[in-house]
Design an enzyme around this catalytic site. Structure first.
Site, PDB file in Angstrom:
ATOM      1  N   SER A  84       3.712  33.763 -32.764  1.00 10.97           N
ATOM      2  CA  SER A  84       4.483  32.704 -32.300  1.00 10.97           C
ATOM      3  C   SER A  84       5.334  32.365 -33.592  1.00 10.97           C
ATOM      4  CB  SER A  84       3.471  31.593 -32.141  1.00 10.97           C
ATOM      5  OG  SER A  84       4.046  30.453 -31.332  1.00 10.97           O
ATOM      6  N   ASP A 112       1.078  34.548 -20.717  1.00 10.89           N
ATOM      7  CA  ASP A 112       1.570  33.980 -22.318  1.00 10.89           C
ATOM      8  C   ASP A 112       2.666  33.095 -22.229  1.00 10.89           C
ATOM      9  OD1 ASP A 112       2.044  33.985 -24.988  1.00 10.89           O
ATOM     10  OD2 ASP A 112       1.508  36.028 -25.292  1.00 10.89           O
ATOM     11  N   HIS A 139      -1.459  32.941 -24.795  1.00 10.70           N
ATOM     12  CA  HIS A 139      -0.536  32.851 -26.219  1.00 10.70           C
ATOM     13  C   HIS A 139      -1.316  33.268 -27.403  1.00 10.70           C
ATOM     14  CE1 HIS A 139       2.983  31.884 -28.337  1.00 10.70           C
ATOM     15  NE2 HIS A 139       2.537  31.171 -28.989  1.00 10.70           N
TER      16      HIS A 139
END
Length: 297
Positions: A104, A243, A270
């Protein structure tokens, strides 16, 4: 497994780090860059077993969260703070050769580090559920919001119109969105995910924004799509079918990075390393060994 913890002085504060295992047979360590900004290293502890393959696994709490908690300094939450922290941590720990894994926001950090600083000794990079462009990310999140109920869509739209992100309707809608695409940390989850932690809420708000789809912080204009061809080390892109990092976002990175491989995890959100830990660890172990066998540093 041997676990070593410590702190690095940084900007008058302390950056916490955690090292699991030791490198054997010339294997290179894996340095983990967590998300957020402000999410802490905790969730990466599900990857501790990778140390059994004969390499050290290093994580740290970026300034502003966890054991590196700082608040009341919104001016700190920008690229320069976190870029220089990564540079100094490599020096502090003597990480002359290393693999990087960024998830991320941590993947954004890895991208800007590789594109802007051209560091030596990076054997490979794993870009896990990350992004090359804040505007593309926001656009894709808003596309997925249109798949929510009309009630949830309206609650989110109203919060965006008014700037009030604290109404019960918005909070419930955002929670449902995040459960669908990010995580649902309830029930039988690893201890490292349920453990209380000091989340860097200020770092997230001033660094990114009030939620995933409104990048209004210092990273709001973060655009690296056209710089991705500067990444010269092998790159493994990982994303899930459900995701926040949609297949379009992942493919954008795959298309632009010269030496890239993309693995799409079916049914994962995610945090693919949580939703399918065994597959994720097998993939990482194979990737790390193969890139070293090919002599990529």
């Amino acid at each position: 497994m041997k676990i070593t913890e410590g702190y690095m002085p940084y900007l008058g504060y302390q950056t916490y780090y955690r090292i699991v295992g030791e490198c054997r047979d010339k294997r290179k360590p894996l340095l983990l860059l967590h998300g957020g900004p402000g999410s802490t290293h905790n969730y990466f502890e599900v990857l501790d077993v990778l140390a059994d393959t004969g390499r050290s696994i290093i994580s740290y709490d970026q300034l502003g969260c966890g054991n590196s908690y700082v608040e009341g300094h919104p001016e700190l939450w920008c690229q320069k703070t976190w870029d220089n922290e990564l540079i100094e941590l490599r020096k502090h720990l003597g990480l002359d050769e290393v693999h990087l894994l960024g998830q991320s926001w941590g993947g954004m950090l890895a991208i800007e580090y590789l594109c802007d600083y051209h560091p030596k000794g990076v054997a490979s990079v794993i870009l896990s559920s990350t992004l090359p462009s804040a505007s593309l990310w926001a656009r894709e999140q808003h596309r997925m919001i249109r798949l929510l109920s009309e009630e949830d869509q309206e609650a989110i739209a109203e919060a965006e119109r008014t700037g009030h992100f604290d109404s019960p309707g918005y909070l419930a809608a955002n929670s449902r969105f995040m459960e669908r695409h990010c995580d649902s940390l309830f029930g039988d989850v690893p201890e490292c995910l349920s453990r209380p932690k000091r989340t860097g809420k200020e770092a997230y708000l001033y660094g990114w924004g009030p939620n995933e789809y409104n990048p209004t912080g210092s990273l709001g204009n973060w655009e690296y799509t056209d710089k991705l061809d500067r990444i010269s080390c092998p790159a493994l892109i990982i994303s899930g079918t459900d995701d926040l990092c949609t297949p379009l976002i992942a493919k954008t990175m795959y298309d632009r990075i010269p030496d890239a491989r993309w693995e799409l995890f079916e049914g994962c959100r995610h945090m693919c390393f949580v939703d399918d830990t065994e597959k994720y660890i097998r993939l990482l172990a194979e990737w790390l060994d193969q890139t070293e066998k090919n002599g990529c540093v």
